[in-house]
Design a protein around this motif. Structure first.
Motif, PDB file in Angstrom:
ATOM      1  N   LYS A   1       0.821  -1.215   0.000  1.00  0.00           N
ATOM      2  CA  LYS A   1       0.000   0.000   0.000  1.00  0.00           C
ATOM      3  C   LYS A   1       0.850   1.257   0.000  1.00  0.00           C
ATOM      4  CE  LYS A   1      -4.119  -1.989   2.150  1.00  0.00           C
ATOM      5  NZ  LYS A   1      -5.074  -1.901   3.279  1.00  0.00           N
ATOM      6  N   GLN A   2       2.015   1.186   0.641  1.00  0.00           N
ATOM      7  CA  GLN A   2       2.888   2.362   0.674  1.00  0.00           C
ATOM      8  C   GLN A   2       4.338   1.936   0.517  1.00  0.00           C
ATOM      9  OE1 GLN A   2       2.388   6.146   3.067  1.00  0.00           O
ATOM     10  NE2 GLN A   2       3.823   5.043   4.370  1.00  0.00           N
ATOM     11  N   VAL A   3       5.047   2.635  -0.342  1.00  0.00           N
ATOM     12  CA  VAL A   3       6.464   2.360  -0.566  1.00  0.00           C
ATOM     13  C   VAL A   3       7.271   3.605  -0.220  1.00  0.00           C
ATOM     14  CG1 VAL A   3       8.237   1.760  -2.261  1.00  0.00           C
ATOM     15  CG2 VAL A   3       5.973   0.681  -2.386  1.00  0.00           C
TER      16      VAL A   3
ATOM     17  N   ALA B   1       1.699   0.666   9.121  1.00  0.00           N
ATOM     18  CA  ALA B   1       1.958  -0.776   9.149  1.00  0.00           C
ATOM     19  C   ALA B   1       2.062  -1.371   7.747  1.00  0.00           C
ATOM     20  CB  ALA B   1       0.848  -1.472   9.937  1.00  0.00           C
ATOM     21  N   GLU B   2       1.528  -0.681   6.747  1.00  0.00           N
ATOM     22  CA  GLU B   2       1.534  -1.205   5.367  1.00  0.00           C
ATOM     23  C   GLU B   2       2.761  -0.758   4.573  1.00  0.00           C
ATOM     24  OE1 GLU B   2      -0.902   0.790   6.496  1.00  0.00           O
ATOM     25  OE2 GLU B   2      -2.486  -0.632   7.035  1.00  0.00           O
ATOM     26  N   THR B   3       3.727  -0.150   5.260  1.00  0.00           N
ATOM     27  CA  THR B   3       4.874   0.426   4.553  1.00  0.00           C
ATOM     28  C   THR B   3       5.933  -0.623   4.215  1.00  0.00           C
ATOM     29  OG1 THR B   3       4.585   2.575   5.623  1.00  0.00           O
ATOM     30  CG2 THR B   3       6.761   2.106   4.698  1.00  0.00           C
ATOM     31  N   LEU B   4       6.392  -0.578   2.970  1.00  0.00           N
ATOM     32  CA  LEU B   4       7.535  -1.366   2.517  1.00  0.00           C
ATOM     33  C   LEU B   4       8.686  -0.406   2.279  1.00  0.00           C
ATOM     34  CD1 LEU B   4       8.513  -4.235   1.431  1.00  0.00           C
ATOM     35  CD2 LEU B   4       7.994  -3.331  -0.842  1.00  0.00           C
ATOM     36  N   LEU B   5       9.849  -0.709   2.825  1.00  0.00           N
ATOM     37  CA  LEU B   5      11.030   0.134   2.634  1.00  0.00           C
ATOM     38  C   LEU B   5      11.907  -0.445   1.538  1.00  0.00           C
ATOM     39  CD1 LEU B   5      12.968   2.461   3.449  1.00  0.00           C
ATOM     40  CD2 LEU B   5      13.955   0.894   5.152  1.00  0.00           C
TER      41      LEU B   5
ATOM     42  N   LYS C   1       7.113  10.424  11.359  1.00  0.00           N
ATOM     43  CA  LYS C   1       5.844  10.323  12.081  1.00  0.00           C
ATOM     44  C   LYS C   1       4.841  11.329  11.523  1.00  0.00           C
ATOM     45  CE  LYS C   1       4.119  10.153  16.843  1.00  0.00           C
ATOM     46  NZ  LYS C   1       4.501  10.296  18.282  1.00  0.00           N
ATOM     47  N   GLN C   2       5.327  12.526  11.209  1.00  0.00           N
ATOM     48  CA  GLN C   2       4.474  13.551  10.612  1.00  0.00           C
ATOM     49  C   GLN C   2       3.915  13.079   9.265  1.00  0.00           C
ATOM     50  OE1 GLN C   2       6.521  17.237   9.805  1.00  0.00           O
ATOM     51  NE2 GLN C   2       4.894  17.977   8.454  1.00  0.00           N
ATOM     52  N   TYR C   3       4.772  12.479   8.463  1.00  0.00           N
ATOM     53  CA  TYR C   3       4.337  11.988   7.163  1.00  0.00           C
ATOM     54  C   TYR C   3       3.295  10.880   7.314  1.00  0.00           C
ATOM     55  CZ  TYR C   3       4.281   9.725   2.627  1.00  0.00           C
ATOM     56  OH  TYR C   3       3.867   9.166   1.446  1.00  0.00           O
ATOM     57  N   ALA C   4       3.487  10.006   8.301  1.00  0.00           N
ATOM     58  CA  ALA C   4       2.546   8.913   8.519  1.00  0.00           C
ATOM     59  C   ALA C   4       1.151   9.443   8.840  1.00  0.00           C
ATOM     60  CB  ALA C   4       3.046   8.013   9.651  1.00  0.00           C
TER      61      ALA C   4
ATOM     62  N   GLU D   1       0.003  12.768   8.044  1.00  0.00           N
ATOM     63  CA  GLU D   1      -0.516  13.687   7.029  1.00  0.00           C
ATOM     64  C   GLU D   1      -0.476  13.126   5.601  1.00  0.00           C
ATOM     65  OE1 GLU D   1       1.615  17.333   7.388  1.00  0.00           O
ATOM     66  OE2 GLU D   1       1.068  17.641   9.489  1.00  0.00           O
ATOM     67  N   GLY D   2       0.467  12.236   5.336  1.00  0.00           N
ATOM     68  CA  GLY D   2       0.605  11.702   3.986  1.00  0.00           C
ATOM     69  C   GLY D   2       1.268  12.656   3.015  1.00  0.00           C
ATOM     70  N   ASN D   3       1.780  13.765   3.535  1.00  0.00           N
ATOM     71  CA  ASN D   3       2.427  14.765   2.684  1.00  0.00           C
ATOM     72  C   ASN D   3       3.173  15.750   3.583  1.00  0.00           C
ATOM     73  OD1 ASN D   3       3.175  16.287   0.443  1.00  0.00           O
ATOM     74  ND2 ASN D   3       1.139  16.139  -0.482  1.00  0.00           N
ATOM     75  N   PHE D   4       3.871  16.689   2.957  1.00  0.00           N
ATOM     76  CA  PHE D   4       4.492  17.795   3.693  1.00  0.00           C
ATOM     77  C   PHE D   4       3.905  19.083   3.125  1.00  0.00           C
ATOM     78  CE2 PHE D   4       7.970  14.508   3.644  1.00  0.00           C
ATOM     79  CZ  PHE D   4       7.830  14.133   4.970  1.00  0.00           C
ATOM     80  N   THR D   5       2.772  19.474   3.641  1.00  0.00           N
ATOM     81  CA  THR D   5       2.027  20.589   3.057  1.00  0.00           C
ATOM     82  C   THR D   5       2.806  21.897   3.073  1.00  0.00           C
ATOM     83  OG1 THR D   5       0.943  20.929   5.201  1.00  0.00           O
ATOM     84  CG2 THR D   5      -0.220  19.585   3.583  1.00  0.00           C
ATOM     85  N   ASN D   6       3.702  22.062   4.037  1.00  0.00           N
ATOM     86  CA  ASN D   6       4.476  23.305   4.128  1.00  0.00           C
ATOM     87  C   ASN D   6       5.528  23.414   3.023  1.00  0.00           C
ATOM     88  OD1 ASN D   6       3.037  24.003   6.394  1.00  0.00           O
ATOM     89  ND2 ASN D   6       4.602  23.322   7.844  1.00  0.00           N
TER      90      ASN D   6
END
Length: 379
Positions: free
Chosen positions: A194-196, A231-235, A334-337, A339-344
């Motif tokens: 789901k997330q890479v 939890a769905e993150t693949l590195l 942690k912020q990215y997890a 928000e899903g982005n860096f809006t700033n």
């Protein structure tokens, strides 16, 4: 000796692989003229010949620096390469050398490096090798105006520029869709993560145990990393090829993949968040306008002592947040997890894209292919 008209010798990273701009141009050339397959060859290191022949059964390979290689390289109509050729091999005066290079430079290059820290080479010798090599290039591809200006200075290049963007990046436009991304994930992993998140650091010129042997240690703890992301993150770790066998992922084999040999553009397409430091991957990935996190944990040493930078590498100029310390790195993750982005940093990312990607159109390979099919004539 007369060249064999229409014959092309391609080479990627001194024959270590079949990839990057040369491969993109090769594919486009065969698309434009299928009969070109009889006249195109990839020069590869003998140690890589068997593996690459198996991976690419339709490509004609020649073993680099062998007697059989000589009859092809000496009479080729075109060379298409992304790195330097040895000084001792003299180019046929009738051969057209298209130098694609292999990245937008952040770090100092060639003559612009004040102090070379490569074992077995003095600074003066290193500079002169670049000058002599660039004098052989008939064409040099530039991905943006920034690179054009630097290449002219760092290589002392006075030949013909192809200001067209990078052929390898064409796929970031043609392949940026759900179907293509799903297919790449399935081919690489056998499932659909789901997330890479991709970690793609640069290599450190001075981190070696002996000449030609480099080291690398992950600058973050994998357990702590996965504690901060979903939890769905693949590195995916994309190391420099010189250190790909030096990374310890024991205990995390199911959630971490070290992919040093996969076409990096495929990795860009499936990546939701790129983590890097000083690598030129930031410039290519910016074509997708997706989030980036910068983790230059050795910034002072790298910038001031090792290579030096062409532009002011700081929080204001980067297209994403920067973490200088491990604790900051985890906090930004942690912020990215959440928000899903860096809006700033959206404005920064857009400005970065405009500066470094405005020449990219998805058509660079086609332009080089047509140049070759027209015999090296730009008009």
């Amino acid at each position: 000796m007369p060249v064999k008209k229409g014959s092309v010798v391609f080479e990627s990273f001194n024959g270590k692989d079949v990839s990057d701009n040369p491969l993109a141009i090769y594919k486009q050339l065969l698309k434009d003229d299928p009969t070109a397959t009889k006249r195109c060859y990839f020069s590869v290191k003998p140690s890589e010949y068997r593996k690459l022949s198996s991976t690419y059964p339709d490509i004609h390979f020649i073993r680099r620096f062998t007697p059989g290689w000589v009859k092809y390289i000496a009479r080729a109509d075109f060379w298409v390469m992304n790195s330097r050729m040895p000084k001792w091999w003299k180019k046929n005066s009738q051969t057209t050398f298209i130098q694609t290079w292999h990245g937008t430079p952040l770090k100092k290059l060639g003559v612009d490096i004040d102090n070379v820290e490569i074992p077995g080479s003095s600074t003066a010798e290193y500079h002169q090798e670049f000058i002599d090599e660039a004098a052989r290039w008939d064409y040099l591809i530039a991905p943006n105006q920034y690179s054009h200006d630097i290449f002219k200075s760092a290589f002392k290049y006075s030949g013909h520029f192809l200001d067209i963007g990078y052929p390898r990046n064409d796929v970031l436009y043609s392949g940026n869709n759900a179907d293509s991304i799903a297919k790449i994930k399935q081919n690489l992993f056998g499932f659909q993560p789901k997330q890479v998140v991709m970690y793609a650091p640069t290599w450190r010129d001075d981190d070696f145990s002996e000449k030609g042997k480099y080291k690398f240690t992950l600058p973050f703890d994998l357990a702590e990393f996965f504690d901060k992301v979903s939890a769905e993150t693949l590195l995916v770790i994309r190391p420099h090829y010189l250190v790909k066998d030096s990374i310890d992922i024991t205990g995390f084999e199911d959630r971490v993949k070290i992919l040093a040999d996969v076409d990096i553009n495929q990795l860009y397409l499936i990546t939701d968040l790129l983590i890097t430091d000083y690598s030129s991957v930031m410039f290519d990935y910016a074509n997708l306008k997706r989030p980036m996190l910068f983790y230059p944990y050795d910034l002072a040493h790298y910038r001031d002592q090792l290579r030096g930078f062409y532009f002011d590498y700081n929080q204001d100029n980067l297209p994403g947040p920067m973490a200088l310390h491990e604790a900051d790195f985890y906090q930004i993750l942690k912020q990215y997890a959440v928000e899903g982005n860096f809006t700033n940093y959206i404005a920064n990312l857009n400005a970065f894209n405009e500066k470094f990607c405005s020449w990219e159109s998805g058509e660079a390979s086609e332009k080089v292919s047509q140049l070759i099919l027209k015999g090296g004539k730009t008009q």
